[in-house]
Design a protein around this motif. Structure first.
Motif, PDB file in Angstrom:
ATOM      1  N   LEU A 166       0.875  -1.173   0.000  1.00 18.60           N
ATOM      2  CA  LEU A 166       0.000   0.000   0.000  1.00 18.60           C
ATOM      3  C   LEU A 166       0.909   1.219   0.000  1.00 18.60           C
ATOM      4  N   ASP A 167       0.865   1.984  -1.067  1.00 19.41           N
ATOM      5  CA  ASP A 167       1.849   3.048  -1.246  1.00 19.41           C
ATOM      6  C   ASP A 167       1.679   4.212  -0.279  1.00 19.41           C
ATOM      7  N   GLY A 168       0.492   4.492   0.161  1.00 20.94           N
ATOM      8  CA  GLY A 168       0.280   5.599   1.085  1.00 20.94           C
ATOM      9  C   GLY A 168       0.047   6.914   0.371  1.00 20.94           C
ATOM     10  N   GLU A 169      -0.362   7.902   1.144  1.00 26.48           N
ATOM     11  CA  GLU A 169      -0.654   9.232   0.612  1.00 26.48           C
ATOM     12  C   GLU A 169       0.552  10.135   0.788  1.00 26.48           C
ATOM     13  N   GLU A 170       0.976  10.768  -0.288  1.00 27.47           N
ATOM     14  CA  GLU A 170       2.110  11.683  -0.229  1.00 27.47           C
ATOM     15  C   GLU A 170       1.614  13.048   0.262  1.00 27.47           C
ATOM     16  N   CYS A 171       2.344  13.637   1.210  1.00 25.85           N
ATOM     17  CA  CYS A 171       1.945  14.948   1.715  1.00 25.85           C
ATOM     18  C   CYS A 171       3.162  15.729   2.214  1.00 25.85           C
ATOM     19  N   GLU A 172       2.970  17.028   2.319  1.00 28.98           N
ATOM     20  CA  GLU A 172       4.026  17.885   2.846  1.00 28.98           C
ATOM     21  C   GLU A 172       3.884  17.968   4.352  1.00 28.98           C
ATOM     22  N   ILE A 173       5.005  17.821   5.055  1.00 27.23           N
ATOM     23  CA  ILE A 173       5.025  17.851   6.509  1.00 27.23           C
ATOM     24  C   ILE A 173       6.032  18.904   6.945  1.00 27.23           C
ATOM     25  N   GLU A 174       5.612  19.770   7.857  1.00 29.06           N
ATOM     26  CA  GLU A 174       6.544  20.758   8.391  1.00 29.06           C
ATOM     27  C   GLU A 174       7.283  20.142   9.571  1.00 29.06           C
ATOM     28  N   ILE A 175       8.601  20.134   9.482  1.00 29.27           N
ATOM     29  CA  ILE A 175       9.458  19.589  10.531  1.00 29.27           C
ATOM     30  C   ILE A 175      10.083  20.768  11.265  1.00 29.27           C
ATOM     31  N   ILE A 176       9.851  20.841  12.576  1.00 29.74           N
ATOM     32  CA  ILE A 176      10.390  21.936  13.382  1.00 29.74           C
ATOM     33  C   ILE A 176      11.462  21.373  14.302  1.00 29.74           C
ATOM     34  N   GLU A 177      12.676  21.878  14.152  1.00 34.42           N
ATOM     35  CA  GLU A 177      13.804  21.472  14.995  1.00 34.42           C
ATOM     36  C   GLU A 177      14.416  22.739  15.570  1.00 34.42           C
ATOM     37  N   ASP A 178      14.423  22.824  16.889  1.00 36.22           N
ATOM     38  CA  ASP A 178      14.936  24.011  17.577  1.00 36.22           C
ATOM     39  C   ASP A 178      14.229  25.250  17.028  1.00 36.22           C
ATOM     40  N   GLU A 179      14.970  26.165  16.470  1.00 38.33           N
ATOM     41  CA  GLU A 179      14.376  27.388  15.936  1.00 38.33           C
ATOM     42  C   GLU A 179      14.160  27.321  14.427  1.00 38.33           C
ATOM     43  N   ASP A 180      14.636  26.274  13.792  1.00 40.81           N
ATOM     44  CA  ASP A 180      14.520  26.129  12.347  1.00 40.81           C
ATOM     45  C   ASP A 180      13.338  25.231  11.993  1.00 40.81           C
ATOM     46  N   SER A 181      12.799  25.448  10.800  1.00 40.35           N
ATOM     47  CA  SER A 181      11.771  24.545  10.287  1.00 40.35           C
ATOM     48  C   SER A 181      12.033  24.307   8.808  1.00 40.35           C
TER      49      SER A 181
END
Length: 154
Positions: free
Chosen positions: A94-109
């Protein structure tokens, strides 16, 4: 964890997916027969589980019962087997749904493209997008699958 290219029965490991309580999950590709070139999901049970007295008999009985299940809420078991000590089960990919995810690390994203392949992925990365109707549909689907499995003795 198995390396890319490792063979398990008639399958070659493409990618490791994740580790769970009873084994490891892999994206594999078929090497022959009807699965030649087809991508599949393969669950490989931990050796410590596979070596429990009576596990092989229990494993075979459960897999035979699960193969008979079909319908809503059931992910069809395509095949199962043992290679050396490695007990494995194979499912459709099952390939899954592709989506954009915001990754927040410390002060950067940053934004990453990920595939949502499980309920865990959906809850971790897109929980704010689950509406009551979708949640009800998921719960009904899970219930129907579990009910069918329990009726068959699994």
């Amino acid at each position: 964890m198995l390396s890319s290219g490792t063979r398990i029965g008639l399958y070659r490991v493409n990618n490791w997916i994740k580790e769970g309580s009873c084994g490891q999950s892999y994206e594999v590709e078929g090497n022959s027969g009807e699965d030649l070139g087809e991508t599949r999901y393969l669950k490989l049970f931990h050796r410590v589980v596979s070596e429990i007295d009576g596990f092989s008999d229990f494993f075979s009985q459960e897999c035979l019962a699960i193969q008979q299940l079909q319908g809503r809420g059931i992910w069809p078991l395509l095949s199962y087997g043992v290679t050396k000590w490695k007990h494995w089960i194979r499912y459709p990919w099952l390939d899954g749904e592709e989506c954009e995810i915001e990754i927040i690390e410390d002060e950067d994203s940053r934004v990453e493209i990920r595939k949502l392949r499980s309920l865990d992925d959906l809850c971790r990365f897109k929980s704010e997008e689950i509406n009551p109707e979708q949640l009800l549909n998921l719960m009904i689907t899970f219930h129907q699958g579990l009910y069918k499995a329990h009726l068959s003795g699994v």
